[in-house]
Each structure stands twice: as C-alpha cells, then as structure tokens.
Write an enzyme that holds these catalytic residues in place. Structure first.
Site, PDB file in Angstrom:
ATOM      1  N   GLU A 148       0.830  -1.212   0.000  1.00  0.00           N
ATOM      2  CA  GLU A 148       0.000   0.000   0.000  1.00  0.00           C
ATOM      3  C   GLU A 148       0.861   1.257   0.000  1.00  0.00           C
ATOM      4  O   GLU A 148       0.584   2.231  -0.693  1.00  0.00           O
ATOM      5  CB  GLU A 148      -0.927   0.017   1.225  1.00  0.00           C
ATOM      6  CG  GLU A 148      -1.898  -1.143   1.295  1.00  0.00           C
ATOM      7  CD  GLU A 148      -1.358  -2.296   2.122  1.00  0.00           C
ATOM      8  OE1 GLU A 148      -0.172  -2.647   1.983  1.00  0.00           O
ATOM      9  OE2 GLU A 148      -2.138  -2.853   2.920  1.00  0.00           O
ATOM     10  N   CYS A 171       0.037   1.422   7.246  1.00  0.00           N
ATOM     11  CA  CYS A 171      -0.547   1.739   5.936  1.00  0.00           C
ATOM     12  C   CYS A 171      -1.845   2.515   6.087  1.00  0.00           C
ATOM     13  O   CYS A 171      -2.146   3.408   5.292  1.00  0.00           O
ATOM     14  CB  CYS A 171      -0.760   0.467   5.134  1.00  0.00           C
ATOM     15  SG  CYS A 171       0.796  -0.248   4.552  1.00  0.00           S
TER      16      CYS A 171
HETATM   17  N1  THU Z   1       2.302  -6.281   4.224  1.00  0.00           N
HETATM   18  C1  THU Z   1       1.825  -5.418   3.279  1.00  0.00           C
HETATM   19  O1  THU Z   1       2.377  -5.302   2.180  1.00  0.00           O
HETATM   20  N2  THU Z   1       0.732  -4.681   3.591  1.00  0.00           N
HETATM   21  C2  THU Z   1       0.050  -4.748   4.761  1.00  0.00           C
HETATM   22  O2  THU Z   1      -0.871  -3.966   4.998  1.00  0.00           O
HETATM   23  C3  THU Z   1       0.394  -5.788   5.731  1.00  0.00           C
HETATM   24  C4  THU Z   1       1.714  -6.449   5.536  1.00  0.00           C
HETATM   25  C5  THU Z   1       3.491  -7.086   3.904  1.00  0.00           C
HETATM   26  C6  THU Z   1       4.720  -6.707   4.688  1.00  0.00           C
HETATM   27  C7  THU Z   1       5.501  -8.005   4.635  1.00  0.00           C
HETATM   28  O3  THU Z   1       6.237  -8.034   3.437  1.00  0.00           O
HETATM   29  C8  THU Z   1       4.435  -9.080   4.570  1.00  0.00           C
HETATM   30  O4  THU Z   1       3.239  -8.442   4.174  1.00  0.00           O
HETATM   31  C9  THU Z   1       4.210  -9.787   5.898  1.00  0.00           C
HETATM   32  O5  THU Z   1       3.986  -8.891   6.932  1.00  0.00           O
END
Ligand code: THU
Length: 133
Positions: free
Chosen positions: A60, A92
């Site tokens: 995000e 986020c």
């Molecule tokens: N992650 C995201 O990309 N967005 C979120 O809102 C939650 C978590 C990613 C970060 C990490 O690479 C993986 O998901 C596990 O936490």
C-alpha cells in the site's frame, strides 16, 4: 460498483496483478495494491521485503508514495490484494489517512472475492495534520 472511470472489479484485478510482483522471500506473504487517482490513472505497488526486516515496505505504501511521486494527489480508491483477504496494517492505514483520506478501500483475496470499506472506517479517530496545532 464504479470508482470513477475504473470499476472496483478492474481495480481489484490490478491489485491482484501487482501482487504477482511482490518481493517477499522472507514472509512469502505477497501483497499487491492499486491506487486509483481522480484522473483515472492507476498506480501499482507490491510489498518489497528486506533481509533487515524493518526495511520492508508494504504494498500500500509503495503505491501511495509512488502516486505522490507521479504528482497524483487526489486519490479516490485503493485495492489491496493478499492470499487470504488480510486487512491493511496500521502503518498503511495512517499513510492512507495522510494521502487519501476519502478513499474507498477494496480488500480482496487471491480469488478476487473482495469487501469494501473506507479509510475512515479502517482508522476511526485518526490523527492528521489538523491535530498539529
Ligand atoms: N504487508 C503489506 O504489504 N501490507 C500490509 O498492509 C500488511 C503487511 C506485507 C509486509 C511483509 O512483506 C508481509 O506483508 C508480511 O507482513
């Protein structure tokens, strides 16, 4: 349901496509994001992990900060794609509140089953620049 010239289904499809680009060798939890700007343009993001774990960037925030870099400041909606339809993390949500407080948020699983919410509902009683008095 439509969000400007791009439908919710189309934005969800873009987030699912962005998810395929995730760099997630540590968590193996791939996330994709697609931000819709008021001019109809779509800006994509995916999570980009790092061996130094805190340096990881969420999908995000990649999409939202890229939108700013592309001079897209009027943001209408964001779609977030994960395997299981997981909800955006707190950091986020805070960045959504900063850069796209009026956005509709579509949260989809890998099958394309999505639910619809808003930044306001994801982050009630938010802290914004208006609090910095
Ligand atoms: N992650 C995201 O990309 N967005 C979120 O809102 C939650 C978590 C990613 C970060 C990490 O690479 C993986 O998901 C596990 O936490």
């Amino acid at each position: 349901m439509s969000a400007g010239r791009v439908t919710a289904e189309e934005l969800v499809a873009q987030a699912l496509a962005a998810r395929q680009r995730a760099y997630a060798p540590y968590s193996h939890y791939a996330v994709g994001a697609a931000v819709l700007a008021a001019d109809g343009s779509v800006i994509l993001g995916c999570n980009v992990e790092n061996a130094a774990y805190p340096a990881t960037i969420c999908a995000e925030r990649v999409a939202l900060t890229s939108a700013v870099a592309q001079d897209k400041r009027d943001l209408v909606a964001i779609a977030v794609a994960t395997e299981n339809g997981g909800s955006p993390c707190g950091a986020c949500r805070q960045v959504m509140a900063e850069l796209g407080p009026r956005m509709t948020v579509y949260i989809t699983n890998a099958a394309g089953d999505y639910r619809t919410t808003t930044v306001r509902d994801l982050l009630p009683d938010w802290f914004t620049g208006e609090d910095l008095v």
